[in-house]
Design an enzyme around this catalytic site. Structure first.
Site, PDB file in Angstrom:
ATOM      1  N   HIS A   1       0.838  -1.207   0.000  1.00 36.55           N
ATOM      2  CA  HIS A   1       0.000   0.000   0.000  1.00 36.55           C
ATOM      3  C   HIS A   1       0.870   1.254   0.000  1.00 36.55           C
ATOM      4  O   HIS A   1       0.442   2.295   0.483  1.00 36.55           O
ATOM      5  CB  HIS A   1      -0.945   0.053   1.209  1.00 36.55           C
ATOM      6  CG  HIS A   1      -1.683  -1.214   1.467  1.00 36.55           C
ATOM      7  ND1 HIS A   1      -2.940  -1.461   0.973  1.00 36.55           N
ATOM      8  CD2 HIS A   1      -1.321  -2.343   2.132  1.00 36.55           C
ATOM      9  CE1 HIS A   1      -3.335  -2.668   1.351  1.00 36.55           C
ATOM     10  NE2 HIS A   1      -2.361  -3.237   2.047  1.00 36.55           N
TER      11      HIS A   1
ATOM     12  N   SER B   1      15.472  21.534 -15.847  1.00 37.03           N
ATOM     13  CA  SER B   1      14.337  22.406 -16.112  1.00 37.03           C
ATOM     14  C   SER B   1      14.872  23.700 -16.698  1.00 37.03           C
ATOM     15  O   SER B   1      15.948  24.165 -16.333  1.00 37.03           O
ATOM     16  CB  SER B   1      13.591  22.686 -14.810  1.00 37.03           C
ATOM     17  OG  SER B   1      12.877  23.904 -14.922  1.00 37.03           O
TER      18      SER B   1
ATOM     19  N   LYS C   1      16.469  21.433 -10.693  1.00 41.71           N
ATOM     20  CA  LYS C   1      15.710  20.240 -11.071  1.00 41.71           C
ATOM     21  C   LYS C   1      16.558  19.220 -11.839  1.00 41.71           C
ATOM     22  O   LYS C   1      17.410  19.558 -12.648  1.00 41.71           O
ATOM     23  CB  LYS C   1      14.521  20.633 -11.962  1.00 41.71           C
ATOM     24  CG  LYS C   1      13.403  21.333 -11.220  1.00 41.71           C
ATOM     25  CD  LYS C   1      12.643  20.415 -10.272  1.00 41.71           C
ATOM     26  CE  LYS C   1      11.662  19.511 -10.980  1.00 41.71           C
ATOM     27  NZ  LYS C   1      10.562  20.254 -11.616  1.00 41.71           N
TER      28      LYS C   1
ATOM     29  N   GLU D   1       9.452   8.605 -16.763  1.00 44.21           N
ATOM     30  CA  GLU D   1       8.106   9.176 -16.942  1.00 44.21           C
ATOM     31  C   GLU D   1       7.567   8.864 -18.336  1.00 44.21           C
ATOM     32  O   GLU D   1       6.395   8.515 -18.507  1.00 44.21           O
ATOM     33  CB  GLU D   1       8.144  10.689 -16.737  1.00 44.21           C
ATOM     34  CG  GLU D   1       8.465  11.104 -15.314  1.00 44.21           C
ATOM     35  CD  GLU D   1       8.709  12.595 -15.243  1.00 44.21           C
ATOM     36  OE1 GLU D   1       7.753  13.335 -15.006  1.00 44.21           O
ATOM     37  OE2 GLU D   1       9.857  13.027 -15.447  1.00 44.21           O
TER      38      GLU D   1
END
Ligand code: ARG
Length: 484
Positions: free
Chosen positions: A157, A278, A284, A291
């Site tokens: 979970h 970024s 970043k 992704e």
């Protein structure tokens, strides 16, 4: 020869929009190598059976081989007006060698021809994807070997649950992928029958030797039913389903990489080669490859649905709808192949942080099960033991402590059987080592699992270390962050 293979009956040219709508050469020209191999096998058989003169067959084979070279070298001019790969090649052949080229199509239809091409393509593509999966498995085996001594929280979970070894987690990734590989190879084995000789739907009057063409193309045998052979695409559904399953595995692995590379987790740092920055936030470092792998899974699942819906209402034998099978199948293979390669690179070069995993093990009461097991081993019914351990956790939560901060008196206040040996059970290494069953995370079990996986791969003639080196796999966890 007219470009129109269906010639005589037609007086008008195909309407422009209809032509644009129905032409498939942009997509199916990719089948040219398979198409030419199928044609060569067919015409050689026609000659061997005395159906066309040997000299004509020789001229056709030579013409086809020359066209194959042109296509390979990018010199072949594809013509949309010739609709598809089959007619482009056949029409060009006849332009080159004359009317004798028209003998190639004796006893054949584009229906058994395209079925043959797609089976050849899919067989090869399944084997190639399986080989890519093997490469990822090799990298996982090597990364697991380097991370056997790194403990991490195992989650259910997405809540910290019980400690495991990082290597054990990496080997979990390997298992699903190896099943995907098996499904692809099963599909390649099952589809391995030759449709040639089924012609349009009802076979042909020419005395073809179907076993000969099957053998020449590496098929195990001819298909058993001509209607089925031209009208069935279940092997494409099967391959695409295996690919969708594989894409879902890759997506779940990607999700873990994304999660683990957050500052909140900090379990992994992806190498610069597989991350981007970024344009506005200088700090970043985004795990884009993972992704995108997660995102592209949608395409592959869509490809499977696309095929199933296209097939659903079709009467038996060939229907033109089936021309639409190619784009989703090509897309599914291309997407999964690229995803496997990019994720193999990500995993090979990622730096895992032993420190961050160690920190995560400290909070989260991953030793609560150990307390319950300790009592259960001493005769307390497990349900009661579970309750006692839960109350101790609640006490710790109230007081901002972990279980090992509690005194023996505090343990005994919840259950009289506790003695000082409970503190030994709270050690994470001990907790993992006591999970010493086949398939478990104890050190010897994980080492055996790595050996077993390496054995599986060398049984497939794969040089595990060479593959890992090719992907620049790191042998150990991040050397800058810990001392492995
Ligand atoms: N381009 C067609 C396809 O991919 C080839 C078969 C065409 N057959 C036919 N009867 N029109 O399905």
């Amino acid at each position: 020869m007219s470009d129109k293979a269906w010639g005589g009956r037609f007086e008008e040219e195909l309407n422009d929009v209809a032509l644009r709508y129905s032409a498939s050469v942009d997509v199916d020209s990719r089948l040219a190598p398979q198409d030419i191999r199928g044609s060569i096998a067919h015409v050689r058989m026609l000659a061997a059976q005395g159906i066309v003169p040997q000299a004509d067959a020789d001229a056709i084979v030579a013409g086809l081989e020359a066209i194959a070279v042109e296509i390979r070298e990018g010199r072949f001019v594809w013509d949309n007006a010739r609709e598809d790969v089959h007619m482009n090649i056949e029409a060009t052949l006849s332009e080159r060698i004359g009317a004798v080229g028209g003998k190639l199509h004796t006893g054949r239809s584009r229906n058994d021809q395209v079925g043959t091409d797609m089976r050849l393509f899919t067989r090869e593509a399944c084997e190639a994807t399986a080989a890519r999966i093997d490469r990822m498995l090799a990298v996982l085996a090597v990364r697991a070997a380097g991370t056997v001594d790194v403990l991490m929280p195992g989650y259910t979970h997405l809540q910290r649950a019980q400690p495991v070894r990082l290597a054990h987690h990496l080997l979990a990734w390997a298992e699903g992928l190896d099943r995907d590989r098996g499904r692809l190879l099963d599909c390649a084995r099952r589809l391995n029958e030759s449709p040639l000789g089924s012609a349009a739907l009802a076979g042909t009057t020419f005395p073809l030797d179907r076993a000969m063409t099957a053998r020449a193309l590496g098929f195990a045998q001819p298909t058993r039913n001509s209607l089925d052979a031209v009208g069935d695409r279940d092997y494409l559904v099967e391959a695409t389903a295996a690919l969708a399953n594989c894409a879902v595995h890759l997506s779940r692995i990607s999700e873990e990489l994304v999660l683990w590379s957050t500052q909140e987790f900090g379990f992994v740092r992806m190498s610069d080669a597989f991350t981007t920055g970024s344009s506005i936030m200088p700090q970043k470092k985004n795990p884009d490859m993972a992704e995108l792998a997660r995102g592209k899974t949608g395409r592959v699942v869509g490809d499977l649905v696309n095929l199933l819906v296209m097939l659903k209402g079709l009467p038996y034998a060939y229907n033109r709808d089936m021309q639409e099978d190619k784009a989703p199948v090509f897309d599914a293979f291309d997407t999964v192949d690229d995803t496997l390669d990019v994720l193999t690179g990500c995993i090979a070069t990622a730096a895992f942080s032993r420190d961050a995993m160690q920190r995560a093990l400290r909070d989260g009461f991953l030793d609560a099960t150990e307390v319950a097991d300790w009592l259960a081993e001493r005769g307390v019914p497990f349900r009661d033991a579970h309750h006692v351990s839960g109350k101790l956790v609640a006490l710790c939560v109230r007081e901002g402590k972990v279980l090992s901060d509690l005194s023996l008196a505090e343990f005994q206040a919840e259950h009289p059987s506790f003695d000082a040996s409970i503190f030994g059970a709270l050690d994470m290494e001990t907790a993992v080592e006591r999970r010493d069953l086949p398939g478990g995370p104890a050190r010897q079990r994980v080492l055996a699992a790595i050996q077993e996986l390496r054995g599986r791969l060398s049984g497939r003639e794969l040089d595990v270390d060479a593959v890992a080196a090719k992907f620049s796999a790191r042998p150990v966890v991040d050397p800058r962050r810990e001392q492995a």
